[in-house]
Design an enzyme around this catalytic site. Sequence first.
Site, PDB file in Angstrom:
ATOM      1  CB  CYS A 140      -0.830   0.149   1.100  1.00 35.89           C
ATOM      2  SG  CYS A 140       0.317  -0.365   2.545  1.00 35.89           S
TER       3      CYS A 140
ATOM      4  CD  GLU B 179      -3.143   0.496  -3.209  1.00 30.18           C
ATOM      5  OE1 GLU B 179      -2.471   0.799  -2.348  1.00 30.18           O
ATOM      6  OE2 GLU B 179      -4.393  -0.309  -2.581  1.00 30.18           O
TER       7      GLU B 179
END
Length: 479
Positions: free
Chosen positions: A282, A382
């Site tokens: 992340c 993402e």
Amino acid sequence: MIEKRDFYINGQWVSPAEPNDFEVINPSTEEPCAVISLGSEADTNAAVAAAKAAFPGWMATPVEQRIALVEKLIEIYEARAEDLAKAMSMEMGAPLDLSRTSQVGAGSWHLRNFIAAAKEFKFDAPLNENSPNDRIIHEPVGVCALITPWNWPMNQVTLKVGAAAIAGCTMVLKPSEQSPLNAMVFAEMMDEAGFPAGVFNLVNGDGTGVGAQLTGHPDVDMVSFTGSTRAGIAISQNAAQTLKKVHLELGGKGANVIFEDADEKAVKRGVLHMMQNTGQSCNAPSRMLVQNSIYDRVVSEAAEVAAKVEVGPADREGRHIGPVVNELQWNKIQDLIQKGIDEGARLVAGGTGRPDGLNKGYYVKPTVFADVNNQMTIAREEIFGPVLSIIPFETEDEAIEIANDTPYGLTNYVQTQDGARANRMARALRSGMVEMNGKSRSAGSPFGGMKQSGKGREGGKWGIEDFLEVKAVGGWAAE
């Protein structure tokens, strides 16, 4: 193939209330490597009941004893490091060397940092020297649901379990069903360390089953979740019905800002950081912002570095990246790479499809796009794979504007030899963490984000604080 279907509830391994088999897939081969059972509501309720019953006694246990048990856990953890490494490599695709070092090492690192922080933490102290009859007491939140992801399994399990245990909370852990085997090894270690029955419980399950049951359970006082922003929103909505505390560590779209005076290793460092763990982090620096005066050189160098990144099976030793975790992720990444091409980004390395010679397994080509603008899909979403987007900028103010123009705010990176500029950037970037010139955060530093990257902090004293309530007492009597 490993077959283990038990859950760890109230200090013992128990069979699920009803069979619900789930195959864990080895992403290097696309073949099943284990069969687990996904829990039912009865299993969830049993685990929560065990944690609730154990809470008063665990809360009353002196913190020194809780610390001692975590110290014992570290000894056992390090003795079983190879079991953990092999489990994570097989179930989620981390190359064996990476699994043995970074994946396993993250767990012992966090546990040691929690112990150091706990020994300095004032769990019970006067408000200040002028208020001797006012007391501030830090008490555990209560029963905590810990929901962890597949990408850095032991990193996230230990960040949650270590802090919760020291704080005096009892726990129900639901690891990702994609990578549950390492968590089951960890449960064996908690048992061997001697944690009292019910303090730590494990139930396997998916997000819509056990996950939703835990986050909405009236006897769960706190949820600590690491995963996607989409899932974090759903958890927050479900948990709101009982007003429980919610800690979220979510996605990111980190900017790595490379100024013209960046050190000579900055570009290679940024590309390799992006590719680590096959891009499944992340806090990956997935947007490389490059000053115009060095843009062409950086694009060429980034392409060369990415082209040299080897891809191979997770069980092979050596420095390479493995597959992504599953077919769903592989398809998502392929779609986003194609989206980048379709929207006009310039592909300078990698692309769609598997790397040459790898016809089976969820392998992705290390991919670099140049001439990206911050409105393209690959700059907004993402990707969670080994895909880097390079974006040009002219001035410091423009770099800040581009970097902050994202719904995420986890980690940003700055590469410059101008100390004053580096510090200005660190203050201006809207993210929970900023790392400059290859310097990572030190032991005990908090991990967490702003905006849609979550709320709360993990690691060190901040991680312990997240599992504590603050009680203010007036009229404290001298004893």
